[in-house]
Every structure is written in C-alpha cells, then in structure tokens.
Scaffold this active site. Sequence first.
Site, mmCIF file in Angstrom:
data_model
loop_
_atom_site.group_PDB
_atom_site.id
_atom_site.type_symbol
_atom_site.label_atom_id
_atom_site.label_comp_id
_atom_site.label_asym_id
_atom_site.label_seq_id
_atom_site.Cartn_x
_atom_site.Cartn_y
_atom_site.Cartn_z
ATOM 1 N N LYS A 88 1.049 -1.547 0.019
ATOM 2 C CA LYS A 88 0.166 0.011 0.271
ATOM 3 C C LYS A 88 0.600 1.223 0.164
ATOM 4 O O LYS A 88 0.130 2.246 -0.266
ATOM 5 C CB LYS A 88 -0.848 -0.061 1.683
ATOM 6 C CG LYS A 88 -0.331 0.410 2.743
ATOM 7 C CD LYS A 88 -1.236 -0.239 3.884
ATOM 8 C CE LYS A 88 -0.940 -0.100 5.023
ATOM 9 N NZ LYS A 88 -0.265 0.840 5.234
ATOM 10 N N ASP A 89 2.415 1.355 0.119
ATOM 11 C CA ASP A 89 3.159 2.471 0.241
ATOM 12 C C ASP A 89 3.664 2.349 -1.443
ATOM 13 O O ASP A 89 4.304 3.520 -1.448
ATOM 14 C CB ASP A 89 4.376 1.934 1.448
ATOM 15 C CG ASP A 89 3.313 1.997 3.239
ATOM 16 O OD1 ASP A 89 2.275 2.998 2.745
ATOM 17 O OD2 ASP A 89 4.184 1.608 3.480
ATOM 18 N N ARG A 139 -8.674 7.669 4.451
ATOM 19 C CA ARG A 139 -9.730 7.086 3.941
ATOM 20 C C ARG A 139 -10.088 6.615 5.551
ATOM 21 O O ARG A 139 -11.402 6.828 5.270
ATOM 22 C CB ARG A 139 -9.005 5.640 3.718
ATOM 23 C CG ARG A 139 -9.717 4.599 3.415
ATOM 24 C CD ARG A 139 -8.656 3.422 2.944
ATOM 25 N NE ARG A 139 -7.701 2.749 3.614
ATOM 26 C CZ ARG A 139 -8.431 2.255 4.794
ATOM 27 N NH1 ARG A 139 -9.084 1.576 5.111
ATOM 28 N NH2 ARG A 139 -6.851 2.087 5.813
ATOM 29 N N ARG A 140 -9.562 6.094 6.441
ATOM 30 C CA ARG A 140 -10.215 5.689 7.571
ATOM 31 C C ARG A 140 -10.969 7.218 8.511
ATOM 32 O O ARG A 140 -12.498 6.815 8.801
ATOM 33 C CB ARG A 140 -9.448 5.247 8.746
ATOM 34 C CG ARG A 140 -8.209 4.029 8.575
ATOM 35 C CD ARG A 140 -7.580 3.404 9.095
ATOM 36 N NE ARG A 140 -6.381 1.948 8.411
ATOM 37 C CZ ARG A 140 -5.543 1.771 8.396
ATOM 38 N NH1 ARG A 140 -4.575 2.765 8.736
ATOM 39 N NH2 ARG A 140 -5.146 1.190 8.546
ATOM 40 N N ARG A 157 1.225 8.959 14.837
ATOM 41 C CA ARG A 157 2.128 8.981 13.595
ATOM 42 C C ARG A 157 2.720 8.367 14.803
ATOM 43 O O ARG A 157 2.927 8.328 15.667
ATOM 44 C CB ARG A 157 2.700 10.183 12.953
ATOM 45 C CG ARG A 157 2.154 11.079 11.954
ATOM 46 C CD ARG A 157 1.520 10.732 10.847
ATOM 47 N NE ARG A 157 3.348 9.668 10.551
ATOM 48 C CZ ARG A 157 4.130 10.685 9.681
ATOM 49 N NH1 ARG A 157 3.817 11.682 9.474
ATOM 50 N NH2 ARG A 157 5.188 9.271 9.218
ATOM 51 N N ARG A 163 2.961 4.319 18.888
ATOM 52 C CA ARG A 163 1.607 4.776 18.713
ATOM 53 C C ARG A 163 0.981 3.659 20.530
ATOM 54 O O ARG A 163 -0.122 4.392 20.608
ATOM 55 C CB ARG A 163 1.020 3.757 17.805
ATOM 56 C CG ARG A 163 1.465 4.575 16.446
ATOM 57 C CD ARG A 163 0.323 4.310 15.070
ATOM 58 N NE ARG A 163 0.666 4.557 13.778
ATOM 59 C CZ ARG A 163 0.487 5.089 12.692
ATOM 60 N NH1 ARG A 163 -0.409 4.900 12.673
ATOM 61 N NH2 ARG A 163 1.598 4.802 12.157
ATOM 62 N N CYS A 253 -2.551 8.784 -0.854
ATOM 63 C CA CYS A 253 -2.903 8.449 0.840
ATOM 64 C C CYS A 253 -3.355 10.685 0.675
ATOM 65 O O CYS A 253 -3.799 10.472 2.084
ATOM 66 C CB CYS A 253 -2.009 8.713 1.730
ATOM 67 S SG CYS A 253 -0.578 10.128 1.387
#
Length: 323
Positions: A88-89, A139-140, A157, A163, A253
Amino acid sequence: VSTQSTGSKQIFVSSRQSQLALTQTNHVINLLKTNYPTIDYVVKTQATLGDKKLSVALSKIGDKGLFTKELEESILAGETSFAVHSLKDIPTRLPKGLIVAAITKRADPIDVLVVKKSLPYKTLAEFPSGSVIGTSSLRRIAQISFLYPGLVCRDIRGNLNTRFSKLDDEEGEYHGLILAKAGLERLGHEFSSRISQDLGDQLYYAVGQGALGVEASESDHEIINMLSTIDDLPTRYACKAERSFLESLEGGCQVPIGVRSICSGDTLTLSGLVLSLDGSKVVRDEVSGPLRDGFNLGKELGEKVLNNGALEILKEIRKKVQH
C-alpha cells in the site's frame, strides 16, 4: 549481489528501520531461503521521508514515494538488490528502471480497532460521543466520520510501539486506534492480542493492504527470477485491480479511497469507495470479472465511480489540498 571469500553469495536488501518493516523484510528473506538457502542476505536499513516527518499529517506531506523513495534510490544506485515494502506504500507509478518483482500472499487486509488498556469498550459502537480515535489515514477518518459521526478522529504518527504507548498513556488523548490487522499479526501475540474488533464488515481497506511488494531493478534478471518464486498470482491479480482503480482516480494518501476484493475461483469481485474528507458524500460501486483481467477491472470500476459522482468529490478535495 556480491561473492564473499567463502564462496557464498551475498545479497543486500533494503528495508525501513521499524520493527514491522524488519519483520516484513525477514519474512520475504525466509520465503526466499526455501529455494535459495545458501545465499547470505544482508539487510540495510534506511529512514524514509515518511519516517522522519512524524509531526506532520501524511496527507500534508504529499504521497509520492513517502515511504519508498530512499529505498528505491539504493536499488538504482546498485547498493541493494531489492527492497521490501507494504504494497500500500508503493506508488502506482514507479520510478524509471524499477518493477514490483514479487507480491507475496496477502495476509488479512482488513482494519481493526485497538482500545486503550484502561477502558472497558470492545467495539466502536460502544464508545461515547466525543471519544478520540487515533489514525493518520484520510480513508479511515472519512469512513469513521460517516459511520460514527459522534467520534473524533485525531492524527497519530510513529511506529506501532510509539502509537500503543500514546494510546495507553493515562494522560493521553486517545481512546482507540484503527490499524491494519496484517501488521499487528505479523508482529506477533503482544500486538495481535490487543485487537478488540475486526472492522472488515464496516471499513473498506487501503489499496494493497495486507500484501508485501518487493521492488527490484528491471534489468536485474537474476534477482527477478529469484523473486518470481515467491510471487503469489491471485494476490498479484487482485492487487493489480486495486492499484489500477486507484490510478484511474489519480488517488493517493491525500484522497479517501477504499477497496474490497473477493477472489472466488478465477473470478474477482472488486468493490471501490470514494468519500469526501468529512465523510458526508460517499460513492461506491463494484465490478466482477476474470481474475487475470484485474487491470481492466480496476479501470472499469474507476470509470463507474467517476461517472457516479466521485469526479466532483475528487475535484473538491484537490481544491482543498491546494489551499
């Protein structure tokens, strides 16, 4: 590729520095060792721009190779033979001279909820209004805003250890985190045991989420042949469809775009979702067809959502981003 004095071949591999990145890189190396057990794989770690700029929201930095550029440069400079990324990156348009030589078998691509240790809640629906959910993904954020307008999403981040520390800090602002299930499971029980809710039935996931992409030089045929042995074709076709959908929307993104892929035999059903930043406007659609025709299916889905209102949403978002 170099040869040591002992005669064994050495291959230099590029990876980001986080625990998850190294776990993923070692996973790829272990897959390769099945067929190439005598090679000495040497991991070279690097910090990417996305790793360094931790105080800025991802959507504000821009998204062209945010977590891949430095690793790609080391391949192009001949310092390493391949780089392991979360698929996805990897941008849909690669730097000249590079290819995604392997996409590994996909882990569960869904998003999950992790709750602060001291709180009794198990699901998003149980959180009281005003609760703070940590995520750096537009997106989230857009989907949570649409489904749970009472919840507040705030940027978070750093690597997963960071996190989790921010989440569990009693003085901290976060009550829950939304994360990719695959990353938590790859890191083992300490992380995966914290999953309190699977969100696969609620949230569309990121393009390529759950799969690893291995990037190499298009002219390094020896490495490409090696990597072809760990390429998972059903995953490649499904992810090709998702990436084609993303590319047809010129998304990254900075745009809330989500997907769901279901492979059934030789058939792929691809669902796509485009949202406004606040989640107030949603366009979704799906296409179905031969798995091998993933690229065209993604394109077809892109055209469908653009014609159904996504074009206006995307124009609005790009205006906001430019200002």
